[in-house]
Design an enzyme around this catalytic site. Structure first.
Site, PDB file in Angstrom:
ATOM      1  CG  ASP A 161      20.924 -16.569 -14.812  1.00  0.00           C
ATOM      2  OD1 ASP A 161      20.584 -15.380 -14.712  1.00  0.00           O
ATOM      3  OD2 ASP A 161      20.859 -17.211 -15.887  1.00  0.00           O
ATOM      4  CD  GLU A 212      17.320 -13.438 -13.514  1.00  0.00           C
ATOM      5  OE1 GLU A 212      16.685 -12.696 -14.268  1.00  0.00           O
ATOM      6  OE2 GLU A 212      17.600 -14.604 -13.808  1.00  0.00           O
TER       7      GLU A 212
END
Length: 518
Positions: A161, A212
């Site tokens: 992330d 991401e």
């Protein structure tokens, strides 16, 4: 790769607000398999103190959260997924950690895990701390953590992330200091990410490592020896933002913004992409995917079906957040289960059936996935019809006979006798239409029709067919009985086209090969 993204706490919730345990979530495996998905991606399942963080503010990097049961129960859940040919990807936050005193923050009274420089240590926007990725001991902690989850729990992949917050020194709000070369790149983070991916690939067979990364940082995917960061895939955030902006418009205005639906093909093969319709797009006031769509109820559902078909024909692996497959009406709510009661309504159950058929089309047609990272697997038959807001795309597999054409109409107008250029002479058929009444459509389909090519140039092709284009809909078309032109014939006048001889009927007509599926 077709990923079902899940937040375990809110896929289903008990009437008293308690969580379902791993032992009670086995029905999810049956559901995912029945729907035709290949992977489940879970929002973080590492231990975290605050439900509102969805797991992204981690405190126990080596601990599976006790919310759903014991570690062995999670391992058994993953084993059962594998038995059903479903892969498991888990989200991890290696960019920052929360400041709870019983966690890593000022672990020995000093900045042990975080930077000593407060400008680099503090993540002001999230109220967390950044890992000091220049410290060997912090590198060891995080690298060992990744291997721990692969080796002990047998996960198949991880999504890292907020990679952008690691790469840029000025990503956060507030002041920042440039690196030693005067730039804004975090040099030790770049080195860490390359080493992170190299280490996983060294010790794990066929891992999936997803970034991401929300900027245009070059070469996020690809091998590190070529200068890339080494990730397997990157979320295509540009595609997601442009596509949703386009789909939220009233169809009358879409012709003025046609580039939003075509621009992504200019960079579609610059990385190994996943197309995300994720949890981030259906929360914090952004509305559900259904509610983003313009028009009345019928038009909202039709627009959403068109979006899903466009997403399926577009190059890149697929990711859809839970609830979107049956057109949840409300935004995602982390503290409540999905609106499963909507499946008692006709539009929603038909949307679920549509997604199931679309997933199976994707899984069964090699053209839709076999060449995902090269222009060799793609042909933009007609990108220019902005006036009618229609695009015609073709995906191709390694075998010439494996191709799929999608005619996508982003207006509520039916177009009759619409000419579509096709690559080969022969007969074509419609294999799926998003406007079918089985999917709550108006049934402007060509089901059962034989679409015979006409030998005249159109759309820069040698042949064309005439079709009926559904309103706010997509028609998927493939060859049924076609001639593959201009193929080389070997000396014995025999040729093998993509598979065993008994799968094809092959007739030599000089430079024409007729291929008919038996």
């Amino acid at each position: 790769m077709n990923i079902y993204e899940v937040h375990l706490s809110s896929w289903k919730r008990k009437w008293d607000g308690e969580f379902f345990s791993y032992n009670e979530l086995y029905e999810m495996i049956d559901y995912v398999k029945d729907m035709g998905y290949t992977h489940i991606e879970m929002l973080p399942i590492t231990e975290h103190p605050l439900d509102e963080s969805w797991g992204y503010q981690t405190i126990g990097y080596y601990s599976s959260t006790s919310r759903y049961g014991k570690p062995d129960e999670f391992k058994a859940f993953i084993d059962t997924c594998h038995e059903n040919e479903i892969g498991i990807i888990v989200d991890f936050a290696y960019s920052h950690f929360c400041k709870d005193e019983h966690g890593l923050y000022k672990f020995d009274g000093t900045n042990q895990f975080e930077y000593s420089d407060p400008l680099k240590a503090e993540n002001i926007g999230w109220g967390t701390a950044h890992f000091d990725l220049g410290k060997p001991e912090v590198n060891s902690f995080l690298l060992s953590n990744a291997l721990y989850w692969f080796n002990e729990f047998h996960i198949d992949g991880m999504r890292v992330d907020a990679v952008s917050s690691m790469l840029y020194l000025d990503y956060d709000i507030g002041q920042w200091k440039p690196n030693k070369y005067g730039g804004r790149e975090n040099l030790e983070a770049i080195d860490f990410l390359r080493r992170f991916n190299e280490t996983i690939y060294k010790y794990v067979d066929n891992p999936i490592i997803v970034a991401e990364e929300s900027t245009a940082w070059p070469m996020v995917t690809g091998p590190t020896y070529k200068g890339a960061l080494g990730f397997t895939y990157k979320w295509n955030m540009g595609w997601m933002n442009d596509t949703l902006r386009y789909m939220e418009m009233d169809p009358i205005y879409r012709k003025y913004h046609h580039e939003l639906i075509t621009f992504s093909f200019m960079y579609a093969f610059s990385e190994n992409f996943i197309l995300p319709l994720s949890h981030d797009e259906v929360v914090h006031g952004k509305k559900s995917l259904l509610d983003k769509m313009p028009g009345d109820t019928w038009q909202k559902f039709a627009n959403l079906r068109a979006l899903y078909a466009y997403y399926m024909i577009h190059p890149g692996k697929k990711l859809l957040f839970m609830g979107c497959e049956f057109a949840q009406g409300l935004e995602w709510r982390y503290a409540y289960g999905l609106e499963w009661e909507l499946l008692e309504k006709e539009p929603n159950i038909k949307m679920k059936n549509y997604i199931k058929d679309l997933n199976n089309l994707y899984k069964n047609e090699k053209a839709l996935y076999e060449i995902d990272n090269s222009y060799e697997g793609f042909d933009f038959i007609d990108p220019h019809n902005s006036e009618q807001s229609v695009v015609v795309l073709m995906r191709k597999g390694k075998n010439p006979k494996d191709f799929m054409i999608a005619v996508i109409n982003f207006t509520p107008v039916v177009y009759y006798d619409y000419k579509v250029g096709v690559p080969y002479e022969g007969i074509y058929e419609e294999v799926l239409n998003s406007d079918n009444d089985r999917y709550f459509g108006s049934n402007q389909t060509m089901e059962g029709a034989q679409l015979t090519s006409i030998n005249e140039k159109w759309h820069n092709k040698e042949h064309y067919i005439k079709i009926k284009v559904p309103p706010l809909g997509v028609s998927f078309i493939k060859g049924k009985d076609i001639f593959l032109d201009k193929l080389d014939i070997n000396k014995e006048d025999k040729i093998l086209i993509g598979g065993k001889n008994d799968k094809n009927e092959i007739i030599n007509k000089k430079n024409i090969i007729k291929v008919q599926e038996l």
